[in-house]
Design a protein around this motif. Sequence first.
Motif, PDB file in Angstrom:
ATOM      1  N   SER A 182      51.554  42.994  41.596  1.00  0.00           N
ATOM      2  CA  SER A 182      51.953  41.726  42.224  1.00  0.00           C
ATOM      3  C   SER A 182      53.111  41.903  43.199  1.00  0.00           C
ATOM      4  O   SER A 182      53.321  41.060  44.074  1.00  0.00           O
ATOM      5  CB  SER A 182      52.353  40.701  41.158  1.00  0.00           C
TER       6      SER A 182
ATOM      7  N   GLY B  26      47.898  47.104  37.196  1.00  0.00           N
ATOM      8  CA  GLY B  26      47.072  45.941  37.496  1.00  0.00           C
ATOM      9  C   GLY B  26      46.820  45.166  36.216  1.00  0.00           C
ATOM     10  O   GLY B  26      47.616  45.211  35.270  1.00  0.00           O
ATOM     11  N   VAL B  27      45.709  44.455  36.170  1.00  0.00           N
ATOM     12  CA  VAL B  27      45.384  43.642  34.999  1.00  0.00           C
ATOM     13  C   VAL B  27      45.291  44.531  33.762  1.00  0.00           C
ATOM     14  O   VAL B  27      44.580  45.540  33.759  1.00  0.00           O
ATOM     15  CB  VAL B  27      44.056  42.894  35.206  1.00  0.00           C
TER      16      VAL B  27
ATOM     17  N   ASN C 287      45.906  31.742  33.440  1.00  0.00           N
ATOM     18  CA  ASN C 287      44.967  32.838  33.639  1.00  0.00           C
ATOM     19  C   ASN C 287      44.721  33.604  32.352  1.00  0.00           C
ATOM     20  O   ASN C 287      45.579  33.652  31.454  1.00  0.00           O
ATOM     21  CB  ASN C 287      45.498  33.819  34.693  1.00  0.00           C
TER      22      ASN C 287
ATOM     23  N   VAL D 165      42.482  37.471  31.115  1.00  0.00           N
ATOM     24  CA  VAL D 165      41.790  38.653  31.641  1.00  0.00           C
ATOM     25  C   VAL D 165      40.377  38.281  32.064  1.00  0.00           C
ATOM     26  O   VAL D 165      39.882  38.699  33.117  1.00  0.00           O
ATOM     27  CB  VAL D 165      41.775  39.769  30.578  1.00  0.00           C
TER      28      VAL D 165
ATOM     29  N   ILE E 100      40.250  36.166  35.368  1.00  0.00           N
ATOM     30  CA  ILE E 100      40.535  36.960  36.562  1.00  0.00           C
ATOM     31  C   ILE E 100      39.298  37.754  36.969  1.00  0.00           C
ATOM     32  O   ILE E 100      38.982  37.870  38.151  1.00  0.00           O
ATOM     33  CB  ILE E 100      41.740  37.885  36.310  1.00  0.00           C
TER      34      ILE E 100
ATOM     35  N   TYR F  43      38.293  41.058  36.729  1.00  0.00           N
ATOM     36  CA  TYR F  43      38.258  42.421  37.258  1.00  0.00           C
ATOM     37  C   TYR F  43      38.164  43.468  36.154  1.00  0.00           C
ATOM     38  O   TYR F  43      38.246  44.662  36.415  1.00  0.00           O
ATOM     39  CB  TYR F  43      39.515  42.721  38.081  1.00  0.00           C
TER      40      TYR F  43
ATOM     41  N   ALA G 129      39.993  45.116  32.688  1.00  0.00           N
ATOM     42  CA  ALA G 129      41.401  45.337  32.348  1.00  0.00           C
ATOM     43  C   ALA G 129      41.623  46.761  31.868  1.00  0.00           C
ATOM     44  O   ALA G 129      40.743  47.394  31.273  1.00  0.00           O
ATOM     45  CB  ALA G 129      41.838  44.360  31.258  1.00  0.00           C
TER      46      ALA G 129
ATOM     47  N   ARG H 294      45.290  50.591  38.142  1.00  0.00           N
ATOM     48  CA  ARG H 294      44.605  49.297  38.037  1.00  0.00           C
ATOM     49  C   ARG H 294      43.144  49.505  37.638  1.00  0.00           C
ATOM     50  O   ARG H 294      42.608  50.617  37.814  1.00  0.00           O
ATOM     51  CB  ARG H 294      44.667  48.544  39.373  1.00  0.00           C
ATOM     52  N   PRO H 295      42.504  48.474  37.126  1.00  0.00           N
ATOM     53  CA  PRO H 295      41.049  48.571  36.909  1.00  0.00           C
ATOM     54  C   PRO H 295      40.351  48.848  38.243  1.00  0.00           C
ATOM     55  O   PRO H 295      40.739  48.286  39.271  1.00  0.00           O
ATOM     56  CB  PRO H 295      40.674  47.190  36.360  1.00  0.00           C
TER      57      PRO H 295
ATOM     58  N   GLN I 143      39.515  45.999  40.647  1.00  0.00           N
ATOM     59  CA  GLN I 143      40.579  45.091  41.090  1.00  0.00           C
ATOM     60  C   GLN I 143      40.895  45.340  42.563  1.00  0.00           C
ATOM     61  O   GLN I 143      41.267  46.457  42.939  1.00  0.00           O
ATOM     62  CB  GLN I 143      41.836  45.257  40.249  1.00  0.00           C
TER      63      GLN I 143
END
Length: 237
Positions: free
Chosen positions: A138, A179-180, A194, A196, A199, A201, A203, A231-232, A235
């Motif tokens: 972010s 990331g997630v 939110n 997982v 969103i 994407y 995790a 990150r995944p 994502q």
Amino acid sequence: MVLTSSPIQAPVAVVSGGASGIGKAIAEKLAAAGAQVIVADIIPAEEGSKIAYFPCNVTKPDDITAFYAHISETYGQPDILVCCAGQGIHEKLTEGDPDKWQAVLDLNIMGALRLIRAFTPGMLEKGAGDVVIISSVSAGQPYPYGGVYAASKSALNILAETLRQETLPTLRVLTVAPGVTQTSFFENTISGYNTVESIGYGALSPEEVAQTVLFALEQPRHVSLNHLTVRPTPQPF
């Protein structure tokens, strides 16, 4: 490969926010790699945990002072400092609550700064050390309702790079931007909604983020990994 500080002493690692989520996974990975780990958190230690625990709210100066005194008197100066304590917030800038924003900034930014100010002088005196700061994808990524959280993580990135420049070549400074991740982060987000699943994407697991941290720390001392994003794969940001 295991972490080493000297032939006779296990490295000492301090992990804020280490009682749950990514922080807990990092603490466990470090302990498994041979470090003597001390967790600082407001969440009580898990029953039966073999990792040392100290109750500490990193937004409170007196707690930081007591925590530092405990570490220095019991273990000496740490070899590894991991700043992981943090919280999300999901509020529109034109409608949100500034008092809540202040609480998040105090935790995410000032909490890390207080730990850095307390522990890094001793690490410099010791002659070597690693500082790990858990940021987020972010950081630098404006999005609706995420301004305060993203700004706090952007600030951490700047602080980490400043710390690196101020302390090289003695300390290595690593920022990890996950990331997630499948933790209780979204449940504990202020005003958030939110999940997982929403969103969409996929995790990472906390252990996958922790493995990234361990990989960086296990590099030879002359190798410094300073910013890692994990990150995944689906994502986009």
